[in-house]
Design a protein around this motif. Structure first.
Motif, PDB file in Angstrom:
ATOM      1  N   LEU A  93      -5.364  -7.174  12.731  1.00 36.97           N
ATOM      2  CA  LEU A  93      -6.223  -6.537  11.736  1.00 36.97           C
ATOM      3  C   LEU A  93      -5.413  -5.618  10.826  1.00 36.97           C
ATOM      4  O   LEU A  93      -5.582  -5.614   9.603  1.00 36.97           O
ATOM      5  N   ALA A  94      -4.519  -4.835  11.427  1.00 38.25           N
ATOM      6  CA  ALA A  94      -3.672  -3.931  10.640  1.00 38.25           C
ATOM      7  C   ALA A  94      -2.776  -4.715   9.692  1.00 38.25           C
ATOM      8  O   ALA A  94      -2.626  -4.353   8.518  1.00 38.25           O
ATOM      9  N   GLY A  95      -2.187  -5.811  10.184  1.00 44.50           N
ATOM     10  CA  GLY A  95      -1.324  -6.636   9.342  1.00 44.50           C
ATOM     11  C   GLY A  95      -2.062  -7.221   8.145  1.00 44.50           C
ATOM     12  O   GLY A  95      -1.534  -7.262   7.030  1.00 44.50           O
ATOM     13  N   PHE A 105      -0.911   0.398   8.097  1.00 41.89           N
ATOM     14  CA  PHE A 105      -2.083   0.756   8.889  1.00 41.89           C
ATOM     15  C   PHE A 105      -1.744   0.780  10.372  1.00 41.89           C
ATOM     16  O   PHE A 105      -1.002  -0.076  10.856  1.00 41.89           O
ATOM     17  N   GLU A 106      -2.282   1.766  11.052  1.00 40.68           N
ATOM     18  CA  GLU A 106      -2.083   1.896  12.493  1.00 40.68           C
ATOM     19  C   GLU A 106      -3.405   1.594  13.204  1.00 40.68           C
ATOM     20  O   GLU A 106      -4.410   2.254  12.967  1.00 40.68           O
ATOM     21  N   PRO A 107      -3.395   0.584  14.099  1.00 46.53           N
ATOM     22  CA  PRO A 107      -4.626   0.228  14.799  1.00 46.53           C
ATOM     23  C   PRO A 107      -4.798   1.011  16.098  1.00 46.53           C
ATOM     24  O   PRO A 107      -3.821   1.381  16.751  1.00 46.53           O
ATOM     25  N   ARG A 126      -4.686   4.360   7.656  1.00 44.04           N
ATOM     26  CA  ARG A 126      -3.469   4.250   6.839  1.00 44.04           C
ATOM     27  C   ARG A 126      -2.541   5.411   7.160  1.00 44.04           C
ATOM     28  O   ARG A 126      -2.968   6.565   7.172  1.00 44.04           O
ATOM     29  N   LYS A 127      -1.302   5.083   7.420  1.00 40.48           N
ATOM     30  CA  LYS A 127      -0.297   6.124   7.662  1.00 40.48           C
ATOM     31  C   LYS A 127       0.154   6.681   6.323  1.00 40.48           C
ATOM     32  O   LYS A 127       0.256   5.954   5.336  1.00 40.48           O
ATOM     33  N   ASN A 128       0.421   7.982   6.294  1.00 42.49           N
ATOM     34  CA  ASN A 128       0.906   8.606   5.047  1.00 42.49           C
ATOM     35  C   ASN A 128       2.376   8.350   4.847  1.00 42.49           C
ATOM     36  O   ASN A 128       3.158   8.317   5.699  1.00 42.49           O
TER      37      ASN A 128
END
Length: 128
Positions: A93-95, A105-107, A126-128
């Motif tokens: 999903l993150a990919g 994105f981190e799941p 979403r990672k900053n």
């Protein structure tokens, strides 16, 4: 070797899922086009999951966050576990979101059917 790298088995499962999700999303984008709306992204993700008989119960998508509730997880159906087992699915999903929306994105699986929950529920931030 895995312990020394600090990555861990869970990280490997998420990374392998991300690779699969990224490839699926890139394939879909090649047919649909680039700049997709949030609704079009949701349709693509749902279609990819349905291809493997995974039913999306709920899908909230924002710019930096997604909450996805899934029934029939291919990883959790028919087993019991004390810990969530759908790390590759979360990675996938993150990919997909990374390809469709950009960024990283981190799941996190916050509920898992294998642990007794009704559905598998994923938060993707979403990672900053």
């Amino acid at each position: 070797m895995i312990k020394l790298s600090g990555f861990g088995l869970g990280g490997i499962f998420v990374l392998s899922g991300k690779k699969a999700g990224s490839k699926a999303a890139a394939y879909l984008k090649s047919y649909i086009g680039e700049n997709l709306t949030k609704e079009e992204i949701k349709v693509c993700v749902i279609a990819a999951l349905q291809a493997y008989n995974q039913k999306v119960i709920e899908f909230n998508l924002e710019e930096n966050f997604a909450l996805i509730k899934i029934d029939n997880s291919i990883f959790a159906d028919g087993i019991t576990s004390k810990k969530p087992v759908c790390l590759p699915l979360g990675g996938s999903l993150a990919g997909m979101l990374e390809i469709f929306m950009g960024g990283n994105f981190e799941p996190k699986e916050i509920e898992c059917k294998a642990c007794g929950a009704k559905y598998c529920v994923f938060e993707l931030k979403r990672k900053n």
